[in-house]
Design a protein around this motif. Structure first.
Motif, PDB file in Angstrom:
ATOM      1  N   ASP B  54       0.464 -27.103  69.672  1.00 56.51           N
ATOM      2  CA  ASP B  54       0.322 -25.899  70.499  1.00 56.51           C
ATOM      3  C   ASP B  54       1.669 -25.210  70.581  1.00 56.51           C
ATOM      4  O   ASP B  54       2.706 -25.864  70.481  1.00 56.51           O
ATOM      5  N   PRO B  55       1.681 -23.877  70.791  1.00 60.10           N
ATOM      6  CA  PRO B  55       2.957 -23.168  70.901  1.00 60.10           C
ATOM      7  C   PRO B  55       3.831 -23.711  72.038  1.00 60.10           C
ATOM      8  O   PRO B  55       5.067 -23.661  71.955  1.00 60.10           O
ATOM      9  N   ASP B  56       3.225 -24.251  73.090  1.00 58.14           N
ATOM     10  CA  ASP B  56       4.010 -24.711  74.236  1.00 58.14           C
ATOM     11  C   ASP B  56       4.583 -26.120  74.057  1.00 58.14           C
ATOM     12  O   ASP B  56       5.380 -26.575  74.877  1.00 58.14           O
ATOM     13  N   ASP B  57       4.158 -26.844  73.031  1.00 61.48           N
ATOM     14  CA  ASP B  57       4.635 -28.223  72.837  1.00 61.48           C
ATOM     15  C   ASP B  57       6.141 -28.254  72.608  1.00 61.48           C
ATOM     16  O   ASP B  57       6.708 -27.358  71.982  1.00 61.48           O
ATOM     17  N   ARG B  58       6.785 -29.306  73.135  1.00 63.56           N
ATOM     18  CA  ARG B  58       8.231 -29.467  72.980  1.00 63.56           C
ATOM     19  C   ARG B  58       8.498 -30.784  72.252  1.00 63.56           C
ATOM     20  O   ARG B  58       8.667 -31.828  72.898  1.00 63.56           O
ATOM     21  N   PRO B  59       8.540 -30.791  70.929  1.00 58.59           N
ATOM     22  CA  PRO B  59       8.779 -32.058  70.217  1.00 58.59           C
ATOM     23  C   PRO B  59      10.197 -32.581  70.457  1.00 58.59           C
ATOM     24  O   PRO B  59      11.124 -31.796  70.660  1.00 58.59           O
ATOM     25  N   GLU B  60      10.315 -33.912  70.441  1.00 60.83           N
ATOM     26  CA  GLU B  60      11.648 -34.538  70.521  1.00 60.83           C
ATOM     27  C   GLU B  60      12.256 -34.634  69.120  1.00 60.83           C
ATOM     28  O   GLU B  60      13.464 -34.543  68.934  1.00 60.83           O
TER      29      GLU B  60
END
Lengths: 356, 356
Positions: B54-60
């Motif tokens: 999703d556009p809001d995801d924040r991967p590490e």
């Protein structure tokens, strides 16, 4: 029609000679043993390869299996000593044929037929011999125009009796064939391996199965290979010049970023791998590889092959990938292309970890 | 100390990307999937590799696993799109590092660490993926001076989680290492195989295990290898010039019957084969080969390995020698040198036909 009834004399009771002798004994033939080393003869006789030759013995067939440097003289001696058919097991043929012809003349040379079993071992001497050494191996026979059909047939009977598969060549054709399929591959494997000898140790940590396969033959005895290559210099040099020409093209293609020329070399390589005959000499069948992760412990391969057997899949080839720094091995099972999916599903259902 | 807790984004859901994703899922991490092909993302998600990003995801951590030609742009996009650590799985590193640095500048590039798993498959696409693909394989990590220790440690955690063994290199060292252990061996195998493509079919009847081993890698995809070699042109050309120099020496040595010079090349080759690290990365242990003649039928290998297991011998490697024209195979069992005699005796006592 000639028939191999014996006695067979084996001159040179090293690995190859004693193995031929054991195969002849297994077939019920009388075998006479000759060697410059009386101890080798005693050892070969003790393992059941035959008995020392008496001066009065009349062999039907003599197999000369002495080191390359002594082959010509030993074959000539054998032709002069009796009226037997004479063959040898040396790995280069054209020069040897010429040498024998010069030594004994065309009349005696009619009884000489060169041959070359494609078999060996990393060990040597009569104690390493086995009647099974030639089982299923190609065995080149190199008749010349002076030979009668009966003379050649007798040597073919020997090949058959040893469990090998006779393939006929002229001596020159044989030498070109082994230059291509054996001597030049060995030399280029040595050139690849030589680059590893110069490498920083850490770089070699990235070695995979590919480079291990390419270089494996380069581990062979340098003294022996040096002699073989020298004896087959003409055919080897012809191919090495071709390799140098194509290597120059490859260097140009990469330097000039000529993708089509690079692809051309790689495509010709692919075609070459497909030209090698498949199992049983037939065409290459398409295969599939199933990779299985296994703990590195005794018994695991037996369990894996039992599992493959339960799936009713015939494993055509196996490779064990040596891993780096951990006690898990990777086993590649090569099977008929049509059976790959079935094998993988069957192994997974039995709890094995696989991928393709 | 950084710690890999996820989410991990995988950009490019082909064989390598989906395999990384599956390994992360197995470890309980959340995995976000991105691909230009929506269908590949759906397929990867369907096999349990994660969910579409999703556009809001924040991967590490972002793992870029797109084709070689698109790597630089995809890495730069990933560095700009979030503050995650970014790595990739491309097979050539120095040019790529430079490309990324030019595209995003030194500040963003601190979060990029190149890497290269030494694993693959003859198949491609998400359906061929497996969490076990990297099991026991070396995986090169190529940090640069801009990276923090934490950034590099995070990528090493990924390697560990995939079951692979991390080996650190500078990008330039990595490229020289794979030129030596992979690209140049492949190219020379192609030159050997090209000679077979030109050969009369009958000559190839004398092909043994040696030439099959030397040429096997040359069967690989020419388009892919062409791209890899082109991307690593500098390191590859350096070694190819060395090979050409030694090939010229070899041709002179054989032409001039200079046995010492020929022996020198062959001896350097032997040294190179010994320099390759052994199983588990340790020194090469001396091995012995026991050859066993077996009928070519289902189940025979299971019985053979069970017999080896009963002898309590760990089989280090296996080769199945393809025979010519008959239904008997020859299996080479490679075992610890100290166990060869015992294995042979044990197999013989169980009725197997063996030799060494």
């Amino acid at each position: 029609m000639s028939e191999l009834v014996g006695p067979v004399e084996v001159v040179g009771t090293g690995l190859l000679g004693t193995s031929v002798a054991l195969a002849c004994r297994r077939a019920g033939l009388e075998v006479l043993l000759t060697d410059v080393s009386a101890e080798h003869v005693r050892t070969a006789a003790a393992v059941g390869a035959g008995r020392p030759r008496d001066p009065d013995d009349r062999p039907e067939l003599v197999v000369v299996a002495v080191p390359p440097a002594h082959l010509g003289a030993a074959i000539a001696d054998a032709l002069r000593a009796s009226d037997a058919v004479v063959t040898d097991v040396g790995s280069v043929k054209a020069g040897l044929h010429a040498q024998v012809l010069r030594a004994v003349g065309p009349a005696l040379a009619t009884r000489y037929v060169g041959s070359h079993p494609m078999a060996g071992s990393e060990r040597s001497g009569p104690l390493a011999a086995s009647y099974a050494l030639f089982d299923g191996r190609p065995w080149a026979i190199t008749p010349h125009e002076g030979n009668s059909a009966e003379t050649v047939a007798l040597v073919e009977e020997l090949v058959d009796l040893c469990g090998a598969v006779a393939v006929r060549f002229t001596p020159e054709e044989h030498d070109r064939a082994v230059a291509r399929t054996s001597h030049v591959p060995h030399l280029l494997a040595s050139l690849v391996a030589a680059r590893l000898a110069e490498a920083p140790a850490q770089h070699l940590a990235l070695s995979g199965q590919g480079v291990r396969d390419v270089t494996r033959v380069a581990a062979g005895d340098p003294a022996l290979y040096g002699q073989i290559v020298t004896a087959n210099a003409e055919a080897v040099l012809g191919l090495l010049h071709e390799v140098r020409g194509q290597l120059d093209s490859l260097i140009s293609a990469i330097s000039e970023e000529d993708g089509d020329a690079l692809a051309g070399v790689l495509l010709q390589g692919v075609a070459g791998t497909r030209a090698i005959p498949g199992k049983h000499g037939g065409p290459v069948r398409p295969t599939a590889s199933v990779f299985v992760s296994v703990p590195d412990e005794p018994g695991v391969l037996a369990r894996l092959f039992a599992a493959a057997g339960e799936a009713d899949v015939n494993v055509e080839d196996v490779r064990i990938d040596h891993d780096l720094g951990r006690a898990v091995g990777l086993v590649e099972l090569v099977v008929d292309d049509a059976r790959g999916d079935h094998l993988q599903e069957s192994l997974e259902s039995q709890g094995w970890v696989t991928h393709r």
